[in-house]
Enzyme design. Sequence first.
Site, PDB file in Angstrom:
ATOM      1  CD  GLU B  64      -1.724  -2.380   1.547  1.00  0.00           C
ATOM      2  OE1 GLU B  64      -0.590  -2.565   2.039  1.00  0.00           O
ATOM      3  OE2 GLU B  64      -2.554  -3.296   1.409  1.00  0.00           O
ATOM      4  CG  HIS B 133     -10.664  -5.903   6.907  1.00  0.00           C
ATOM      5  ND1 HIS B 133      -9.895  -6.440   7.903  1.00  0.00           N
ATOM      6  CD2 HIS B 133     -10.025  -6.195   5.744  1.00  0.00           C
ATOM      7  CE1 HIS B 133      -8.839  -7.049   7.372  1.00  0.00           C
ATOM      8  NE2 HIS B 133      -8.902  -6.910   6.056  1.00  0.00           N
TER       9      HIS B 133
END
Lengths: 341, 332
Positions: B64, B133
Site C-alpha cells: 500500500e 476492515h
Amino acid sequence: MATAKKAAEQSNLPFAYTRYSHEQLKDVLRKMYLIRRFEEGAEDSYMRGLIHGTMHLSIGQEASAMGICMPLTDEDQITSTHRGHGHSIAKGADVKKMFAEFFGKTTGYCKGRGGSMHIADVSKGNLGANGIVAGGIPIAVGAALSAKRLGNGKVVVSFFGDGANNEGAFHESLNMASIWKLPVIFVCENNGYGMSTSTARSTAVANIADRAAAYSMPGVIVDGNNFSEVAEASHAAIERARAGEGPTLIESKTYRYRGHSKSDRNRYRTKEEIEDWMTNRDPIALFETELKEFGVIDDHGIEAIREDVAREIAAGIEYAKEGPMPEISDLARFVYTEEVA
Amino acid sequence: MDVAVRELSYSQAIQEAMAIAMEADERVILMGEDIGVYGGAFQVTGDLVERFGPDRVMDTPISELGGAGVAVGAAVTGLRPIFEFQFSDFATLGMEQIVNQAAKMRFMLGGEVSVPVVMRFPAGSGTGAAAQHSQSLEAWLAHVPGLKVIQPATPHDVKGMLLAAVADPDPVMIFEHKLLYKMKGPVPEGHYTVPIGKAEVRREGRDLTIVATSIMVHKALEAAETLAGEGIDIEVIDLRTIRPIDRETVIASVKKTSRLLCVYEAVKTLGIGAEISAMIAESEAFDYLDAPIVRLGGAETPIPYNPELEKAAVPQVPGIIAAARDLAKGVR
C-alpha cells in the site's frame, strides 16, 4: 611526464577519461566545487542568521552526486533526499535560485515554500528533495512507470541514503520496479550513518547492494568518492534502464564530513575517522590529482575554477539577499492548483 | 438531446466512470490490489482488465505504501492514476505517501507541479469484517490541506464525482461505503460530472436540518420520511465533500430551520460533526439556532465483529429518528 603516462595507459584509463572530453571533465570538477562551496556558503549564511531552520550538508559526497548525474539528460528525472543540495546542483540547478530558496524568497526554486529540505528544479527533472527518509523512492518508481507508459525514453534516478534501506518503502519500491522492469536506478549513498546509527548497527547485510539479489536486479558497489567509478556504474545502469531491462541498485560508499544536521554533536564517530576521510579520501582532492595526472588540467586551471566558483557563490548569495519575501497574504497559494474556498 | 438514464448499482456506476475516463484519456490507469482478473475485492473494477489490458488495470503487489507512492509519482509525471486501496483501513499503511507527499508536493515545490491522483477507499462497517476492515477514516485525510475528500452517497453522484476527480489537477480521495456498492439508482449514460465541494439538499424541510455523509444520508432520509408522518419536516443535506466543505449550503439551511443534527458513521469525537458544528457556531447561523447542535456518530470503540454489536457501534435509523424528534420538539 603526465602526458607520457597518459599515453602509456591509454588502453586502461579509468572510464571517465575515455568517455568524457577534457572540457566535460573540467566542468565536473567545477560542479563538484560548486556543490561544496554552495554548502559552505549555506552553512555560513545559517551561522550568520541569514537562513533559518536546519540543513543537511553533503560535503564529502560530491563525486557521488556528479558521477550519477553526469550521464543523465535534462529530461531524465531524479528524486532526492533531505541531503539533496548536491543532487540538485549536479542535475543542473542554478545556485542563485537555490540560495534564494534557502533565504525563503519568492525568487527561489520553490518560491520560499520548500527551503533546503524540499529543494527542487522541475525544469531540469529534479522532482524534489524529500524530508521523509525513503519518501522519494516510490515516487521515482511512479515517474519511471510514466516514462515506460508514455514511451518518452526517460530514466529516473532515486537517490537515498543508507538509512532509507531499512524503510518499508525501499522494499516495496524495488520489488515493484523489478517486476515491472521500470527504467529506474536506485542509488544508495551509504555515508555510514543514518543520523547517528551506523550501518553496522542498523543493517543486517554487509553491503546494501547485497539486497539487490532479493529483487532480481544487479547490485553494484562503487567507491562513492571516485567520480569515474560512480559515473561508470551510472552509465551501465542507465543503459540497462533505457534498453528496457529494468532497474539497478547502486551502492555508492561515501562519507559526510558534517554532522547529520545542525543539531549534531558528533558523538557517534571519532575525530580520527572524520579526519581520515577528509585527508585521504576527499573526492575533490582525489579527482584533482587524477585530472592533473592525466593531463586534463593544471594548477592554474584549478585555481581559475575555484575563483570562478567563488564568484558564482558570492553572486548567488547577493541574488538571494535581494529577492522579495513572499506576501503574507499569499500564505494559502499552491495548496491547490485552483483556488479552493 | 435526451440522455438515457438507467438503474445502475453504485459499484457499476464507479466502473462505468472509470471506463469512460479510460476511453477518453490514455493517461488514465487503474492501480490496486487484485483489481485485474479478480475484479477487485468488491468487484468494482470487474472485467475492466479484459477491456483495457493489464498495463492499464494494474495489479499491484500487496504494497500500500509503495503502491500509493508509485501512483503519486506517476501523477506528477504525466499519468492520471486511479489507485484503489482494497479497504480504507489500509490507508494507514499508505499514509506517508498520501499525507506527506501527495498532499504537499505542489505546495513544497511552490506550485511547480500538480498531483492529479485519485485514490479510492472502500469504507465503513456493516459487513462483519470486524475492527481492521470496517473503519471510517475520512476525517483523518480531510484534516490535511492539499487533499480533497469526497463521500458520494448515490450511484449518480459517485459516477459524476469520480469523473470530476479524474479531471481534477489535485489529489482526490473518494470514500465509498461498502454497503452502498449494491445500492441501485438512476445513472445517466455517458460523461457528466458532479462538482467536488458542493453539498446537495436531498430533502427540503422547515423544522430541522440533518447534515449527513455517505450511507447516513439514506438513513437520515428514511428517518425524515417516518417523522414526516408525525408532522416533523426535516431537511436532509448530503454533504458529499468533506474537504472543501460547502459552507453556504449548510449555513443557509440552518438559518432556515434553526436546528442542526449531524449524522456520520465515523467515530463521533473529533469527526466531521465537530467541524460542521463549529462552522455553524462561528457563522451567522449561530444566532438562528433554537437548540443546541446534536451529533450522532460512531461509538468510541473499534468496530466489533458480533452483528448486533456492530450495528450498535454506528448510527441506525431508530436512533436518528429519536434524536431528530427530540431536537425538533425541543426536548434537548
